[in-house]
Scaffold this motif. Structure first.
Motif, PDB file in Angstrom:
ATOM      1  N   GLU A  43      34.924  39.760  51.906  1.00 29.52           N
ATOM      2  CA  GLU A  43      35.871  39.475  50.623  1.00 29.52           C
ATOM      3  C   GLU A  43      35.252  38.505  49.716  1.00 29.52           C
ATOM      4  N   GLU A  64      33.380  40.501  47.257  1.00 30.66           N
ATOM      5  CA  GLU A  64      34.151  41.586  46.354  1.00 30.66           C
ATOM      6  C   GLU A  64      34.910  40.461  45.476  1.00 30.66           C
ATOM      7  N   GLN A  65      34.985  39.464  45.542  1.00 29.06           N
ATOM      8  CA  GLN A  65      36.168  38.475  44.666  1.00 29.06           C
ATOM      9  C   GLN A  65      34.749  38.098  43.738  1.00 29.06           C
ATOM     10  N   THR A  66      33.752  37.697  44.049  1.00 23.46           N
ATOM     11  CA  THR A  66      32.832  37.248  42.931  1.00 23.46           C
ATOM     12  C   THR A  66      32.361  38.406  42.138  1.00 23.46           C
ATOM     13  N   ASN A  67      32.149  39.563  42.715  1.00 21.25           N
ATOM     14  CA  ASN A  67      31.686  40.794  42.005  1.00 21.25           C
ATOM     15  C   ASN A  67      32.872  41.215  40.885  1.00 21.25           C
ATOM     16  N   GLU A  68      34.036  40.962  41.072  1.00 18.88           N
ATOM     17  CA  GLU A  68      34.990  41.052  40.076  1.00 18.88           C
ATOM     18  C   GLU A  68      35.010  40.063  38.902  1.00 18.88           C
ATOM     19  N   LEU A  69      34.217  38.940  38.862  1.00 21.41           N
ATOM     20  CA  LEU A  69      34.192  37.864  38.218  1.00 21.41           C
ATOM     21  C   LEU A  69      32.990  37.899  37.391  1.00 21.41           C
ATOM     22  N   ARG A 101      28.744  39.216  37.019  1.00 22.23           N
ATOM     23  CA  ARG A 101      27.423  40.416  37.524  1.00 22.23           C
ATOM     24  C   ARG A 101      26.651  39.854  38.777  1.00 22.23           C
ATOM     25  N   CYS A 155      23.930  36.373  42.334  1.00 20.32           N
ATOM     26  CA  CYS A 155      24.867  36.005  41.218  1.00 20.32           C
ATOM     27  C   CYS A 155      24.129  35.643  39.923  1.00 20.32           C
TER      28      CYS A 155
END
Length: 326
Positions: A266, A269-274, A276, A291
């Motif tokens: 999770e 997934e949260q980082t990937n939404e914010l 690249r 990141c």
């Protein structure tokens, strides 16, 4: 209309560079009636059209399966990057000449416009293998077709159709418009600029390109860094994150090239939404991912340091294939 101008106009219309872009909406939000919402290349097509380096056709189609020839692919690449030293020639009866000439100056393996009539293969659709060779050249490499494919597969610029081999890649298959814009999109993500290709043919070997080992003892993973990074980066480990910093840009602007984080699914997934990210792998509930920085990390006023930063940053794509758990 003169014969040369008529031929040039026909070529532009066939390529989809005529400035005509479909504005109607077709099925599930697609801008083109032949690109359904669930089409695998829809995102890349809409990105390419939005970036204005290729257009649709007046009848509201994109023709994603249509073959692409060499000069069309060169135009896509160069128009996508808009290099400052590229000089288009709108008055030329041969629309492709400026693109072919520019690629030639960069040392890419292209068939000259004047030779196309004598080169039967150049009049046919570009093969995926030749497209791979041009993409590798645009990344600053000079490989054979097979080595170009191996390079693209390793650094994530391409995927095999059936296997991660030149044959499984479909090197002799004709490149389609949908595949072409997808390749250009991936190159743009991984390369900050179009690069000149070295004069002599190189032999591709990732283990020789990436020779500087990094091992994280806390979490038990490792990967190899590009050889040219040696002596130019600082590595700072802090908790679950490791920061890789361009030493020369550190004092002025931060210099962060990327960080490697360890977290739960999770968290990723949260980082990937914010921002690249590049997913590296998982072991148990530990997920490891790269990141990219969320803001500018180099001095915009210092052209030399900016170029150095971008050259190092472009090497990030080669880390994933060397990642392993200890």
């Amino acid at each position: 209309m003169k014969k040369g101008a008529k031929a040039a106009t026909a070529a532009l219309l066939a390529f989809g560079l005529s400035g005509v872009c479909a504005s109607a909406s077709y099925g599930e939000g697609s801008a083109f009636k032949d690109v359904p919402g669930d089409f695998w290349g829809r995102e890349a097509i809409e990105w390419a059209v939005g970036d204005k380096f290729v257009d649709g056709y007046p009848d509201g189609t994109f023709k994603p399966a249509q073959a692409v020839v060499q000069n069309e692919f060169l135009a896509m690449l160069i128009r996508a990057y808009r290099p400052a030293d590229f000089k288009p020639d709108p008055g030329s009866p041969d629309w492709a000449s400026p693109y072919v000439d520019y690629a030639s100056r960069l040392g890419w393996p292209v068939v000259q416009t004047s030779d196309i009539d004598r080169n039967a293969s150049a009049r046919k659709g570009l093969t995926r293998g030749r497209a791979a060779q041009l993409l590798a050249s645009a990344s600053g490499r000079h490989y054979s077709v097979d080595d170009s494919i191996r390079y693209l597969l390793d650094v994530g610029l391409a995927e095999g159709k059936e296997a991660r081999t030149p044959e499984g890649f479909g090197k002799d298959d004709t490149l389609s418009r949908a595949e072409a814009v997808t390749f250009v999109q991936r190159l743009k993500v991984n390369e900050s600029r179009l690069r000149p290709s070295p004069g002599s043919l190189e032999v591709y070997d990732l283990s020789k390109l990436n020779t500087v080992a990094y091992a994280n003892k806390t979490y038990g993973y490792s990967f190899k860094l590009p050889a040219e990074w040696e002596g130019q980066i600082d590595i700072e480990e802090e908790g679950t994150s490791v920061r890789f910093i361009h030493r020369a840009s550190k004092a002025a602007a931060g210099g962060l090239l990327f960080s490697v984080n360890v977290g739960l699914e999770e968290d990723y997934e949260q980082t990937n939404e914010l921002i690249r990210t590049v997913y590296l792998g998982a072991k148990g509930d530990r997920h490891v991912y790269i990141c990219y920085p969320s803001d500018v990390q180099y001095s915009l006023e210092d052209a030399k340091l900016s170029a150095e930063y971008h050259d190092l940053s472009d090497g990030i794509k080669s880390l994933k294939p060397t990642f392993q758990w200890k």
